[in-house]
Scaffold this active site. Structure first.
Site, short mmCIF file in Angstrom:
data_model
loop_
_atom_site.label_atom_id
_atom_site.label_comp_id
_atom_site.label_asym_id
_atom_site.label_seq_id
_atom_site.Cartn_x
_atom_site.Cartn_y
_atom_site.Cartn_z
N GLU A 157 -161.72 9.74 36.37
CA GLU A 157 -161.22 8.37 36.56
C GLU A 157 -161.17 7.61 35.24
O GLU A 157 -161.60 6.45 35.15
CB GLU A 157 -162.07 7.63 37.59
CG GLU A 157 -161.96 8.22 38.99
CD GLU A 157 -162.76 7.47 40.04
OE1 GLU A 157 -162.24 7.29 41.15
OE2 GLU A 157 -163.90 7.08 39.75
N GLU A 233 -160.07 12.68 45.59
CA GLU A 233 -161.18 12.02 46.27
C GLU A 233 -160.63 11.22 47.44
O GLU A 233 -160.10 10.12 47.24
CB GLU A 233 -161.97 11.11 45.32
CG GLU A 233 -162.74 11.83 44.24
CD GLU A 233 -163.60 10.90 43.41
OE1 GLU A 233 -163.85 9.75 43.86
OE2 GLU A 233 -164.03 11.32 42.32
#
Length: 591
Positions: A157, A233
């Site tokens: 991320e 995710e």
């Protein structure tokens, strides 16, 4: 060979939809790995995903641990034995609601490291040395070498943090040069600024989200039309912070989003499929405002995550809902889920032995360090635990406020040996009306650290205190003694010390009791009437409890920690308890 094209994934020339579930080996005891991995198969998954926390494996520079809970090689072999493919995310930074996002605390003590997660030379030197150790170990399990490891993440991320594309290129090149030849990928939120800041040219981009799958995949396609859709995710649950409510997600709602993902032809990784536990002091923290670091929120010990497989490894309503969806996309019948270990019968346990922390300092604490201003935990070489800071206030002088600036994260304050208050980061940070009637008053701050922030610009959270003031005047001339809290702490407590009044002390106090068992099993430890502290079972640190704050009010005790015969339970209570007894229960209380 595992290949990626705009049409999707393939393995050895055959199409492969990756149906993955996150299961972190470091949140589950090794003896339980096989059961949890088989539960992923029973859920309908063909792949398991795990992060690799750098700070777990390199607790101090050049000191490595790949044993027990940190035996990554054993875990990857277990994934193959369970019939699962694997996705490995060994980024220097992992987030994962894990202490400091996986970055070692000692990076913050190195003056040569000026910045994290970028092309800072001091930081990259440590990363490269870490990669020398971890990448070859993982590379041995690649599908290109006969293993089951399909692909590796470059960084986690990164679009939520920075824009240093050269940093991502450095990491990718470092992985390739150390033997990784399976595909590399990034994972970010689906918004354009996430994807433009966090992706790497020539490598797969994936997206993370909890809902609105069609919008997320449309955003990915606009910016990366050559990449097949994958949600790395899918947030099917969530985590909790101390002092907030317990977060759950309705199973039908989560299952409907999973159906949307699969109907779109995408691959998916359930985050989390099985959450596990933040043992010891490994729970991280967040801030309410990720762009400023304001509003500190430490994460609880349980990482149940409201996942389809719960903290104990049991089937949940969400498991059944997901299994129904995944079963429609499976190419073979799903195995039946397995029962976890049996539960111990409920019981009460008196903790009959007590030792005050201050009476045990000579056995527990390091040498005194003198400094003009309070040294940080990092300066003292301690990752987590307690530090006793001592100084003085000249007098006589009238009553003024004693205030602590830069407190991270909680402090019991004593003046001439008497408790005068408990201060907390983001809460009460001063004691009013501290008067000095003599030439000098002794001031002591027992500072406790909670998790370091694991997400956003507040990453790199240092522990301790910055300065202490009496009225507007800084106090100088400090001594500091560090008390690490780890798996070996109970062995260092002088339990044979002469009995005193520790049992009735307002804290901090170590308490100990023993439980005779004829057989092992899972259980949940409850501490009604206690305040805040730490628990050890047979020398293993279960983690933190905060009975007065919640939402979590039981700690999961996995069966491998117990044994037939006598079992030791130790509690360090910081605030004081009403009764020196704990309970073993058959059900969790997470809020």
């Amino acid at each position: 060979m595992f290949r990626i094209s705009s049409e999707g994934f393939s393995l050895d020339g055959r199409p492969l939809r990756v149906l993955s579930g996150a299961l972190h080996y470091f949140r589950v005891l090794p003896e339980q790995w096989p059961h949890r991995l088989r539960m992923l198969r029973a859920l309908g998954l063909n792949t398991v995903e795990t992060y690799v926390p750098w700070n777990l494996h390199e607790p101090r520079p050049g000191e490595y641990d790949f044993s027990g809970l940190a035996d990554l090689d054993r875990f990857l072999r277990a994934t193959r034995e369970a019939g699962l493919y694997a996705i490995v995310r060994p980024s220097p930074y992992i987030c994962a609601e894990w202490e400091n996002g996986g970055l070692p605390w000692w990076l913050l003590a190195d003056p040569g490291v000026r910045a994290l997660r970028c092309q800072d030379p001091g930081y990259l030197a440590h990363v490269d040395r870490w990669f020398d150790r971890i990448i070859p170990l993982v590379a041995e399990h690649q599908v290109t070498r006969g293993g089951n490891f399909l692909m590796m993440q470059i960084e986690n991320e990164y679009g939520s943090y920075g824009t240093d594309r050269g940093y991502l290129e450095h990491l990718a090149g470092a992985m390739r040069s150390r033997g990784v030849d399976v595909p590399l990928f990034t994972s970010d939120g689906p918004d354009d600024f996430f994807l433009t800041g966090g992706t790497a040219a020539g490598h797969l981009a994936t997206v993370n989200f909890g809902s609105r799958a069609d919008e997320a995949f449309a955003s990915l396609e606009r910016l990366r039309p050559q990449d097949p859709p994958m949600c790395m995710e899918f947030w099917c649950g969530w985590f909790d912070h101390w002092g907030t409510g317990h977060v759950v997600r309705e199973p039908k709602d989560a299952a409907a989003t999973l159906e949307d993902i699969l109907r779109a032809g995408a691959s998916v990784n359930l985050y989390m499929a099985h959450g596990g536990t933040n043992f010891s002091t490994w729970a991280g923290a967040n801030s309410r405002e990720a762009t400023t670091g304001e509003g500190y929120l430490p994460t609880v010990t349980s990482y149940d995550y409201d996942a389809p497989i719960d903290e104990r490894g049991c089937v949940t309503e969400k498991f059944l809902a997901f299994r129904e969806v995944l079963g429609r996309y499976s190419t073979e019948p799903l195995p039946e889920p397995e029962a976890p270990a049996p539960l111990l019968p409920p019981a009460a346990l008196e903790l009959t032995e007590s030792v005050a922390l201050f009476d045990a300092l000579e056995s527990l604490a390091g040498e005194s360090v003198r400094a003009a201003v309070p040294p940080s935990f990092e300066d003292l070489g301690i990752s987590h635990g307690l530090v006793l800071y001592t100084s003085g206030i000249p007098g006589p002088r009238g009553p003024y406020a004693l205030s602590v600036q830069g407190l991270a994260d909680r402090a019991h304050v004593f003046v001439d040996g008497e408790p005068v208050g408990v201060l907390e980061r983001g809460g009460t940070e001063s004691v009013e009306g501290v008067r000095v009637d003599t030439e000098q008053a002794r001031v002591e701050l027992l500072v406790e650290s909670m998790g370091r922030v694991n997400y956003g610009v507040a990453l790199g959270d240092r522990k301790g205190v910055e300065r202490v003031l009496h009225t507007r005047q800084m106090l100088h001339g400090w001594t500091a003694r560090a008390v690490p809290l780890d798996h070996g702490t109970p062995e260092r407590v002088p339990w044979d010390a002469p009995p005193g009044d520790a049992g009735t002390s307002s804290g901090p106090v170590f308490h100990r009791g023993f439980l005779e068992l004829s057989d092992t099993g899972d259980t949940y430890l409850a501490l009604p009437g206690w305040g805040k502290g730490y628990v050890w079972v047979n020398g293993f640190c279960l983690g933190r409890y905060w009975e007065t704050r919640g939402p979590q009010r039981t700690l999961y005790v996995p069966w491998p920690l117990l044994r037939a015969g006598l079992n030791e339970f130790v509690v360090l209570e910081l605030d004081g308890c009403s009764e020196q007894a704990v309970e073993l229960r058959a059900t969790p209380e997470l809020g």
